[in-house]
Motif scaffolding. Sequence first.
Motif, PDB file in Angstrom:
ATOM      1  N   TYR A 110       0.835  -1.198   0.000  1.00  0.00           N
ATOM      2  CA  TYR A 110       0.000   0.000   0.000  1.00  0.00           C
ATOM      3  C   TYR A 110       0.873   1.252   0.000  1.00  0.00           C
ATOM      4  O   TYR A 110       0.825   2.089   0.889  1.00  0.00           O
ATOM      5  CB  TYR A 110      -0.974  -0.018   1.187  1.00  0.00           C
ATOM      6  CG  TYR A 110      -1.871  -1.231   1.167  1.00  0.00           C
ATOM      7  CD1 TYR A 110      -2.707  -1.467   0.085  1.00  0.00           C
ATOM      8  CD2 TYR A 110      -1.863  -2.152   2.200  1.00  0.00           C
ATOM      9  CE1 TYR A 110      -3.516  -2.597   0.029  1.00  0.00           C
ATOM     10  CE2 TYR A 110      -2.674  -3.279   2.167  1.00  0.00           C
ATOM     11  CZ  TYR A 110      -3.495  -3.501   1.075  1.00  0.00           C
ATOM     12  OH  TYR A 110      -4.297  -4.613   1.024  1.00  0.00           O
ATOM     13  N   SER A 111       1.696   1.336  -1.039  1.00  0.00           N
ATOM     14  CA  SER A 111       2.555   2.505  -1.253  1.00  0.00           C
ATOM     15  C   SER A 111       2.937   2.551  -2.718  1.00  0.00           C
ATOM     16  O   SER A 111       3.048   1.507  -3.369  1.00  0.00           O
ATOM     17  CB  SER A 111       3.816   2.420  -0.393  1.00  0.00           C
ATOM     18  OG  SER A 111       4.722   3.459  -0.730  1.00  0.00           O
ATOM     19  N   VAL A 112       3.134   3.754  -3.241  1.00  0.00           N
ATOM     20  CA  VAL A 112       3.641   3.896  -4.606  1.00  0.00           C
ATOM     21  C   VAL A 112       5.120   4.284  -4.597  1.00  0.00           C
ATOM     22  O   VAL A 112       5.679   4.638  -5.634  1.00  0.00           O
ATOM     23  CB  VAL A 112       2.820   4.926  -5.414  1.00  0.00           C
ATOM     24  CG1 VAL A 112       1.406   4.413  -5.647  1.00  0.00           C
ATOM     25  CG2 VAL A 112       2.792   6.285  -4.730  1.00  0.00           C
ATOM     26  N   GLN A 113       5.749   4.217  -3.431  1.00  0.00           N
ATOM     27  CA  GLN A 113       7.176   4.507  -3.307  1.00  0.00           C
ATOM     28  C   GLN A 113       7.980   3.224  -3.447  1.00  0.00           C
ATOM     29  O   GLN A 113       7.654   2.209  -2.826  1.00  0.00           O
ATOM     30  CB  GLN A 113       7.475   5.178  -1.963  1.00  0.00           C
ATOM     31  CG  GLN A 113       6.776   6.509  -1.764  1.00  0.00           C
ATOM     32  CD  GLN A 113       7.134   7.524  -2.839  1.00  0.00           C
ATOM     33  OE1 GLN A 113       8.301   7.700  -3.170  1.00  0.00           O
ATOM     34  NE2 GLN A 113       6.109   8.185  -3.388  1.00  0.00           N
ATOM     35  N   ALA A 114       9.044   3.286  -4.246  1.00  0.00           N
ATOM     36  CA  ALA A 114       9.865   2.099  -4.477  1.00  0.00           C
ATOM     37  C   ALA A 114      10.601   1.675  -3.216  1.00  0.00           C
ATOM     38  O   ALA A 114      10.962   2.504  -2.373  1.00  0.00           O
ATOM     39  CB  ALA A 114      10.881   2.385  -5.576  1.00  0.00           C
ATOM     40  N   VAL A 115      10.822   0.378  -3.110  1.00  0.00           N
ATOM     41  CA  VAL A 115      11.797  -0.136  -2.151  1.00  0.00           C
ATOM     42  C   VAL A 115      13.162   0.139  -2.770  1.00  0.00           C
ATOM     43  O   VAL A 115      13.512  -0.460  -3.796  1.00  0.00           O
ATOM     44  CB  VAL A 115      11.603  -1.643  -1.920  1.00  0.00           C
ATOM     45  CG1 VAL A 115      12.686  -2.187  -1.008  1.00  0.00           C
ATOM     46  CG2 VAL A 115      10.212  -1.929  -1.349  1.00  0.00           C
ATOM     47  N   ALA A 249      -1.865   6.933  -4.377  1.00  0.00           N
ATOM     48  CA  ALA A 249      -1.122   7.574  -3.289  1.00  0.00           C
ATOM     49  C   ALA A 249      -2.089   8.228  -2.306  1.00  0.00           C
ATOM     50  O   ALA A 249      -1.904   8.149  -1.075  1.00  0.00           O
ATOM     51  CB  ALA A 249      -0.144   8.596  -3.850  1.00  0.00           C
ATOM     52  N   SER A 250      -3.133   8.887  -2.815  1.00  0.00           N
ATOM     53  CA  SER A 250      -4.129   9.511  -1.939  1.00  0.00           C
ATOM     54  C   SER A 250      -4.867   8.456  -1.117  1.00  0.00           C
ATOM     55  O   SER A 250      -5.125   8.646   0.072  1.00  0.00           O
ATOM     56  CB  SER A 250      -5.134  10.319  -2.773  1.00  0.00           C
ATOM     57  OG  SER A 250      -4.492  11.378  -3.449  1.00  0.00           O
ATOM     58  N   LEU A 251      -5.208   7.347  -1.754  1.00  0.00           N
ATOM     59  CA  LEU A 251      -5.881   6.262  -1.042  1.00  0.00           C
ATOM     60  C   LEU A 251      -5.000   5.728   0.083  1.00  0.00           C
ATOM     61  O   LEU A 251      -5.462   5.554   1.221  1.00  0.00           O
ATOM     62  CB  LEU A 251      -6.214   5.136  -2.024  1.00  0.00           C
ATOM     63  CG  LEU A 251      -6.697   3.813  -1.420  1.00  0.00           C
ATOM     64  CD1 LEU A 251      -8.069   4.001  -0.768  1.00  0.00           C
ATOM     65  CD2 LEU A 251      -6.748   2.715  -2.486  1.00  0.00           C
TER      66      LEU A 251
END
Length: 364
Positions: A110-115, A249-251
């Motif tokens: 639940y993230s759009v940020q890369a590992v 991202a907002s979700l």
Amino acid sequence: MPGFVPPRIRIPRLIAVAAVGLLLGACGSLRYYAQAVHGQGELVVHRRAISQLLRDPATDPQLAARLQQAQRARRFASQQLALPDNRSYTGYVALDRPYVVWNVFATPRYSVQAVPQCFPVSGCVAYRGWFREADAEADAARLRARGDDVWIGGVPAYSTLGWFADPILSSMLRWDDDELDGTIFHELAHQRIYVKGDTAFNESFATFVQTEGLREWRQSRGLPPPDGRARAMDEGFTRLVLDLRTRLASLYASGADAAAMEAGKQGEIAAFRVRYAQWRERDWPGDHRHDAWVAQPINNARLLPFGLYERWTPAFAVLFQRAGRHWPAFYASVRELAREPEAQREQALQALAGARQAEAPAGP
């Protein structure tokens, strides 16, 4: 980088950069280190000088014609675009596989940020590159088992930022001449200027050099500018994907529980497919080039490469104009910007992009 774009998905442009970072010892495991050394070593061992291939009567005539064209573009890159004049792209390697590297992208569920994956030369990037598809699949399985969203993208070409003489690979020859020649410009631009850890800056800079360099290269041969239709459709598709990423991202920032988050995530992906179908039928009737991408499973990781390659190209276009369209002066301006701390650099890029928008001609 170990985009970009399919067999380069065309969107995003998967090109691997700075695999040499893997070879300098900052990898997460001995196995990863060993495969990186072995993979790069194989390319060095199997590289043949293009000049020798062109003199060899056994060389396939079609291959020889493509390599001759690439060598002309390579000379133009150094003589007219002021890109590095070295042995990169003067050799050829025939691969026994469709891609040279497979990139594994991962995000939390639940993230759009890369590992992030961090290396000493290239800095932190959004993927880890493997020279064998089976190794990439194993890495992806490990990440999925811990709950991450994962996507694997095949990479036809990559740059070692000048540490090695990067060859033209057989995987690159599936592209047309413009794609092949432009990629040479793109990768040599990475050798000219590269900011550790700033993927959007690096890729936008190299993409601008590729686009403008290709325009000049075609003009030098009396050819018209590249057809803008495919690029316009790609840009529109990218905007749709970035809109999905913003919605997700907002979700994820909403504080909803896991069940609501999962339902919302799947709902947003389904709604994206509807918006895509409506957009394609309205603006691009009969053109189905992105249908296969949309039909495949979509998760956070699959969205990561979008937007990186064009985010700051308007800013670099302004710098190029202010440099009088003179490549050495342009590179000097870019290098000054590259030396700025990250926050100041991004602020300057935003100002330049804003200036580009203000200077753009008004629509009808």
